[in-house]
Design an enzyme around this catalytic site. Structure first.
Site, short mmCIF file in Angstrom:
data_model
loop_
_atom_site.label_atom_id
_atom_site.label_comp_id
_atom_site.label_asym_id
_atom_site.label_seq_id
_atom_site.Cartn_x
_atom_site.Cartn_y
_atom_site.Cartn_z
N TYR A 1 25.87 6.86 26.82
CA TYR A 1 24.97 6.53 25.69
C TYR A 1 23.68 7.33 25.78
O TYR A 1 23.20 7.88 24.80
CB TYR A 1 24.67 5.03 25.71
CG TYR A 1 23.89 4.57 24.50
CD1 TYR A 1 24.57 4.03 23.40
CD2 TYR A 1 22.50 4.66 24.45
CE1 TYR A 1 23.87 3.61 22.28
CE2 TYR A 1 21.80 4.24 23.33
CZ TYR A 1 22.48 3.71 22.24
OH TYR A 1 21.79 3.30 21.15
N ASP B 1 16.74 25.28 6.14
CA ASP B 1 18.07 24.69 6.23
C ASP B 1 18.98 25.85 6.62
O ASP B 1 19.21 26.76 5.82
CB ASP B 1 18.44 24.10 4.86
CG ASP B 1 19.89 23.64 4.78
OD1 ASP B 1 20.74 24.18 5.51
OD2 ASP B 1 20.18 22.76 3.96
N HIS C 1 29.60 13.64 -9.95
CA HIS C 1 30.78 14.52 -9.92
C HIS C 1 31.80 14.10 -8.87
O HIS C 1 32.98 14.38 -9.01
CB HIS C 1 30.37 15.98 -9.74
CG HIS C 1 29.41 16.24 -8.61
ND1 HIS C 1 28.15 15.69 -8.56
CD2 HIS C 1 29.53 16.99 -7.49
CE1 HIS C 1 27.54 16.09 -7.46
NE2 HIS C 1 28.36 16.88 -6.79
N LYS D 1 29.24 24.06 9.23
CA LYS D 1 29.43 25.42 8.71
C LYS D 1 29.42 26.39 9.90
O LYS D 1 30.43 26.62 10.53
CB LYS D 1 28.34 25.77 7.70
CG LYS D 1 28.51 25.08 6.34
CD LYS D 1 27.96 23.71 6.32
CE LYS D 1 27.86 23.12 4.93
NZ LYS D 1 27.53 21.67 4.99
N ALA E 1 22.22 26.03 7.61
CA ALA E 1 23.65 25.72 7.66
C ALA E 1 24.50 26.99 7.85
O ALA E 1 25.49 26.97 8.58
CB ALA E 1 24.06 24.99 6.39
N PHE F 1 20.13 22.28 -1.69
CA PHE F 1 21.51 21.80 -1.83
C PHE F 1 21.49 20.38 -2.41
O PHE F 1 20.47 19.71 -2.34
CB PHE F 1 22.20 21.83 -0.46
CG PHE F 1 23.64 21.41 -0.55
CD1 PHE F 1 24.55 22.17 -1.27
CD2 PHE F 1 24.09 20.25 0.06
CE1 PHE F 1 25.87 21.78 -1.38
CE2 PHE F 1 25.41 19.85 -0.05
CZ PHE F 1 26.30 20.61 -0.76
N ASP F 2 22.64 19.92 -2.96
CA ASP F 2 22.61 18.63 -3.69
C ASP F 2 22.22 17.42 -2.81
O ASP F 2 21.49 16.55 -3.25
CB ASP F 2 23.86 18.38 -4.53
CG ASP F 2 25.16 18.34 -3.75
OD1 ASP F 2 25.11 18.35 -2.50
OD2 ASP F 2 26.23 18.28 -4.38
N1 F0G Z 1 22.56 22.09 3.37
C1 F0G Z 1 23.39 22.97 2.81
C2 F0G Z 1 22.89 24.34 2.44
C3 F0G Z 1 24.73 22.61 2.58
O1 F0G Z 1 25.56 23.49 2.02
C4 F0G Z 1 25.17 21.31 2.94
C5 F0G Z 1 26.55 20.90 2.73
C6 F0G Z 1 24.24 20.43 3.52
C7 F0G Z 1 22.94 20.86 3.73
C8 F0G Z 1 24.62 19.03 3.93
O2 F0G Z 1 25.33 19.06 5.10
O3 F0G Z 1 27.57 18.12 4.49
O4 F0G Z 1 26.82 18.32 6.88
O5 F0G Z 1 25.81 16.63 5.37
N2 F0G Z 1 27.36 21.57 2.04
C9 F0G Z 1 28.78 21.30 1.82
C10 F0G Z 1 29.31 22.20 0.75
C11 F0G Z 1 29.15 19.87 1.65
O6 F0G Z 1 30.48 22.00 0.34
O7 F0G Z 1 28.62 23.13 0.33
P1 F0G Z 1 26.45 17.97 5.49
#
Ligand code: F0G
Length: 466
Positions: free
Chosen positions: A76, A219, A456, A262, A221, A128-129
């Site tokens: 833990y 960010d 969506h 990613k 990713a 990102f969304d």
């Molecule tokens: N930031 C970016 C640029 C992303 O593309 C994503 C996720 C996230 C943050 C969130 O990360 O999914 O690990 O919580 N993108 C995926 C996509 C879901 O299909 O583009 P997560």
């Protein structure tokens, strides 16, 4: 001037384990999409031949990562696996402090809970969304400042992921500037086509943020893909190693948010990496509440191990050259077939301009999502609509719908999973669909209402009659 290359290296790996996929007959595919309410999120993966819904969490792990899983320390607190991850992050990215999270959005939640208050504005090159939703959730206002070229799918600009520096400076020097606690740069820029951000743009944006006393977050990713595209497209970095490019990119940020799904080549995981001890300690308190103790953050020890290995593996230049080569390969096949793609290719996906592919379908009938549903029927391939269904906004007062400027279908390519023969199949499917596009009808939304956030994912749709 940078020009796209045309050389596609073969896969720098051989296959040790396989996972069968099957192509259902066309009438079965028609039935499945009807049962899925014409929304590809409702399809079962076993009914999909080639799944390009996302590059997130869908990578194939290497033999070394699989071996590392067995080394997972599941304690833990103080697990050895955490220290392996910490070493890896320090080596690759150069940040002294790391807070693991269950995935990228966990990092967003913890960071924004710590840093934002109601009414704050968060500017960036393209949130990102989930990032956008987490900013809104904390009472903040997300603000995208992409360069104008990013909104034109035809322009061949090498760094369409860039932030509009003038726009950023104007915002920070205005009265509104007081409401900005931080600037967030997303590399690569998934929202506007998966395009890279140039080193100059990162550096300038961070200088501007600093000048006005704002934190500069990134960010990251898809940091390794961004680094590769800098090497490919900026002559000043042609002879600089990916390791050095990554370290320079990271050097401009106070902290980074990372979805390891990613570019750490794993199926789950994420982290926040920081320079400042005090900020680290403030975030750690929220981490315990939302994710877990700071040495595991919602992950198993084995996940931390796989991440630690993946972070180093992704820097392999042979891998990156093949990876971006595969994206470029699909993009080039589509260009040859006359498919209206977003130019140029980016790091993880090919984006198709649905307004040009289906010019007879207005945005009120969701052309991007129509295209995704039809591509499944045509070829058993799953892409995803990134257009009006996901991003249209309803004016609270007038009830009028504001449609987004871009209407794309994204084909995101999982890492190390598919071969270029799979890519040929995708290209051929789109060619056939293009031939019969005049008979394609748009969709209407049955559930939920247009003003539901993140609708969506759960939308149920029906073909428009007549
Ligand atoms: N930031 C970016 C640029 C992303 O593309 C994503 C996720 C996230 C943050 C969130 O990360 O999914 O690990 O919580 N993108 C995926 C996509 C879901 O299909 O583009 P997560």
């Amino acid at each position: 001037m940078w020009k796209p290359l045309n050389l596609t290296p073969a896969e720098p790996y051989r296959i040790k384990v396989v996972e069968p996929v099957r192509l259902l007959p066309r009438d079965e595919r028609l039935r499945r999409i009807r049962e899925a309410h014409y929304n590809v999120f409702y399809l079962r993966s076993r009914d999909i031949y080639i799944d390009l819904l996302t590059d997130s969490g869908t990578s194939a792990m290497s033999a070394s990562q699989m071996a590392a899983l067995m080394m997972g320390d599941e304690s833990y607190a103080g697990a050895e696996s955490f220290y392996h991850l910490l070493e890896s992050v320090r080596e690759v990215m150069g940040f002294p402090y790391v807070l693991p999270t269950h995935q990228g959005r966990g990092a967003e939640n913890v960071a924004f809970r710590t840093l934002l208050k109601k009414g704050d504005i968060v500017p960036g090159n393209g949130h990102f969304d989930t990032t956008r939703a987490h900013i809104v959730d904390k009472g903040g206002v997300p603000l995208d400042l992409p360069i104008p070229e990013a909104l034109d799918p035809e322009v061949m600009h090498p760094f369409k992921g860039n932030i509009d520096l003038k726009g950023l400076e104007n915002l920070l020097s205005s009265r509104e500037g007081d409401r900005v606690p931080l600037v967030l740069m997303t590399i690569t820029n998934n929202t506007y086509g998966g395009h890279p951000v140039s080193m100059d743009n990162i550096r300038r944006a961070s200088e501007i943020a600093r000048e006005y006393g704002k934190l500069f977050l990134m960010d990251v990713a898809r940091f390794a893909e961004n680094a590769w595209l800098i090497k490919e497209r900026d002559p000043a970095y042609r002879d600089v190693s990916i390791r050095e490019i990554v370290r320079e990119m990271m050097s401009y940020a106070d902290a980074v948010l990372f979805s390891a799904k990613k570019d750490a080549l794993v199926n789950i995981g994420g982290f926040i990496a920081l320079r400042d001890k005090e900020l680290y300690e403030r975030m750690a308190r929220f981490l315990i509440l939302h994710e877990g103790f700071p040495t595991y953050g919602g992950l198993a020890g084995r996940d931390l191990e796989a991440m630690a290995v993946g972070l180093r593996e992704v820097l392999d230049e042979t891998y990156l050259s093949w990876r971006i080569g595969q994206v470029r390969y699909l993009w080039s096949r589509l260009v040859e077939n006359g498919i209206p793609v977003v130019k140029p290719y980016g790091g993880h996906a090919v984006y198709i301009d649905a307004l040009k592919f289906l010019p007879h379908i207005p945005q009120s009938m969701f052309p991007a999502d129509t295209l995704a549903a039809e591509l499944y029927v045509e070829a058993g391939v799953r892409g995803v609509g990134l257009g009006s269904l996901a991003f249209a906004e309803v004016d609270r007062e007038t009830g009028k719908v504001r449609y987004p400027k871009t209407e794309y279908m994204r084909l995101a390519i999982p890492r190390r999973v598919y071969t270029n023969l799979h890519m040929d199949w995708v290209a051929e499917g789109l060619r056939r669909l293009m031939e019969r596009r005049d008979e394609v009808r748009g969709l209407r939304l049955v559930y939920p209402s247009m003003d539901t956030p993140l609708r969506h994912f759960i939308a149920r749709l029906k073909p428009v009659e007549g």
